[in-house]
Design a protein around this motif. Structure first.
Motif, short mmCIF file in Angstrom:
data_model
loop_
_atom_site.label_atom_id
_atom_site.label_comp_id
_atom_site.label_asym_id
_atom_site.label_seq_id
_atom_site.Cartn_x
_atom_site.Cartn_y
_atom_site.Cartn_z
N GLU A 117 2.14 11.00 -8.08
CA GLU A 117 1.43 10.10 -9.00
C GLU A 117 1.09 8.78 -8.32
OE1 GLU A 117 0.27 10.89 -11.94
OE2 GLU A 117 1.20 12.87 -11.98
N LEU A 118 2.07 8.14 -7.71
CA LEU A 118 1.87 6.81 -7.13
C LEU A 118 0.79 6.80 -6.06
CD1 LEU A 118 5.58 5.59 -6.74
CD2 LEU A 118 3.98 5.07 -8.60
N ALA A 119 0.74 7.85 -5.25
CA ALA A 119 -0.22 7.89 -4.14
C ALA A 119 -1.65 8.04 -4.63
CB ALA A 119 0.13 9.02 -3.17
N ARG A 120 -1.85 8.42 -5.87
CA ARG A 120 -3.20 8.44 -6.44
C ARG A 120 -3.74 7.03 -6.56
NH1 ARG A 120 -2.70 12.18 -11.76
NH2 ARG A 120 -4.94 11.77 -11.88
N GLY A 121 -2.84 6.06 -6.75
CA GLY A 121 -3.26 4.68 -6.91
C GLY A 121 -3.29 3.90 -5.61
N CYS A 122 -2.20 3.95 -4.84
CA CYS A 122 -2.11 3.24 -3.56
C CYS A 122 -1.24 4.04 -2.61
CB CYS A 122 -1.53 1.84 -3.76
SG CYS A 122 -1.31 0.94 -2.20
N PRO A 123 -1.85 4.74 -1.65
CA PRO A 123 -1.07 5.56 -0.71
C PRO A 123 -0.01 4.78 0.05
CG PRO A 123 -3.37 6.20 -0.64
CD PRO A 123 -3.31 4.99 -1.51
N SER A 124 -0.32 3.56 0.49
CA SER A 124 0.65 2.79 1.26
C SER A 124 1.87 2.43 0.42
CB SER A 124 0.01 1.51 1.81
OG SER A 124 -0.88 1.79 2.87
N SER A 125 1.65 2.04 -0.83
CA SER A 125 2.77 1.71 -1.71
C SER A 125 3.62 2.95 -1.97
CB SER A 125 2.25 1.14 -3.03
OG SER A 125 1.55 -0.07 -2.81
N ALA A 126 2.98 4.08 -2.20
CA ALA A 126 3.71 5.33 -2.43
C ALA A 126 4.49 5.72 -1.18
CB ALA A 126 2.74 6.44 -2.81
#
Length: 398
Positions: free
Chosen positions: A76-85
């Motif tokens: 889920e998180l990588a859909r928004g910001c890959p680096s943050s995920a």
């Protein structure tokens, strides 16, 4: 230390928290890339959501959940910001590794602050010398993702001879004050991960802060709680695959938003959504991503069916899981590139989130955990009855 009583959310609750963050993370993604690190407030939001507790032992306030909970959060998180995920993946996996070490390690790390995070750099760039009572580390270790947020130190990898003279690949837990962070992270993709170099000078690591990272037998895992019966390499590799799946899903999200209002001015079919090639590429890409998703989750659930019952995962299953997950990066890159090519000129602008997502997938798929060439050869050999090589990632002796 007594076990900390923690209210543990359900899997659905944790995954829902990650899903709700997608728009917020997408808004921040460009700034994260420019800053070349994830901001402190984002890491704090991840802490507040409990993402770093998923694989943390309950003794120190963790949730000790099925690794698929972390995998689904990363998707889920990588859909928004890959680096943050990617930071959640790296910093969120290491509580699992602490669970493999003697209890005193967890007491030392989380005795005063059970939210302290640990980064890593496993590739044996530096040197390790065996000394009385432990090891001395020297040199540089590259690409330590999220190291700016790792007040709890880092796991560093190194090769060193064991008591029998055989070379072993070990992991060493080192305190944050014992390394210097060197900002050398200037890259084409995943720039926001802050994967900087760690400089270590003559640092002693006691024996109890180290383990043979690929070991997997009763001697190494017989004493641990059920979650930590899972092979560490598998948990780590599956988490990387999950982030990449999330990146590819994010590319599909962006592609759909881009195509729905688009008009094809030079074709008989005016609306892009009616273009058979646009529809066909999207359908094929989505199928590839869905296949990778199903495989990673299925493999993890099968391994969990043994570990959750206090059993080690059988070797043949470990080989199949570890190997097949490594095809994720290639498949997701192919899927993302397939739709990216249909964005035409709009996709190449630096202010287009699609080109950033594409670059992030390119770098993610280059990670050593996604080495489908070598692992395909090993898996195929096993299926044909060939013995495992002496050096293998499955914790098995041929």
């Amino acid at each position: 230390m007594t076990t900390i009583n923690t209210s543990i959310p359900t899997e659905a609750e944790v995954v829902a928290r990650a899903h709700a963050m997608i728009p917020w993370l997408r808004e921040k993604a460009d700034a994260v890339e420019k800053a070349r690190m994830v901001p402190v407030e984002t890491i704090q939001a991840f802490k507040d959501a409990g993402f770093f507790k998923i694989l943390q032992p309950k003794r120190w306030g963790g949730y000790e959940m099925n690794p698929n909970v972390l995998n689904k959060v990363l998707m889920e998180l990588a859909r928004g910001c890959p680096s943050s995920a990617w930071n959640v993946m790296v910093l969120g996996v290491h509580p699992f590794e602490i669970g493999l070490l003697p209890q005193r390690c967890g007491d030392e790390l989380w005795g005063e602050d059970n939210t302290a995070l640990v980064s890593s750099s496993y590739a044996p760039f530096g040197t390790v010398k065996c000394v009385e009572g432990g090891y001395v580390l020297n040199g540089e270790w590259l690409t330590s993702s999220g190291c700016d947020h790792a007040a709890g130190g880092a796991f560093l990898g190194g090769r060193v001879a064991d008591k029998n003279g055989e070379m072993a690949f070990r992991s060493f837990w080192i305190n944050a004050q014992d390394f210097e962070i060197v900002d050398d992270w200037f890259v084409v993709g995943l720039a926001g991960t802050g994967s900087k170099k760690l400089l270590v000078k003559e640092v002693f690591i006691p024996e109890y802060r180290s383990h043979v990272i690929g070991a997997y037998d009763e001697a190494s895992h017989g004493h641990v709680d059920n979650l930590y019966k899972m092979p560490f390499f598998y948990v780590f590799y599956a988490a990387v695959s999950s982030v990449i799946i999330g990146m590819a899903r994010g590319m599909v999200d962006l592609y759909i938003e881009h195509m729905v209002p688009r008009q094809n001015l030079n074709q008989a079919v005016g609306a892009a959504v009616q273009d058979p090639f646009i529809k066909g590429r999207l359908g094929e890409a989505y199928s590839k991503i869905l296949g990778s998703t199903a495989r990673v989750l299925m493999n993890t659930d099968e391994a969990w069916s043994f570990a959750s019952q206090g059993q080690l995962v059988p070797l043949d299953i470990r080989v199949r899981h570890f190997a097949t997950n490594q095809f994720t990066g290639g498949e997701c890159f192919d899927a993302a590139h397939m739709v990216f090519k249909k964005t035409s000129t709009r996709g190449v602008w630096l202010n287009s989130p699609m080109q950033r997502q594409m670059r992030d997938i390119l770098v993610g798929a280059n990670h050593i955990t996604q080495n489908q060439d070598n692992i395909g050869d090993l898996l195929g050999g096993c299926l044909l009855g060939n013995p495992l090589p002496a050096a293998n990632p499955f914790g098995a002796k041929p």
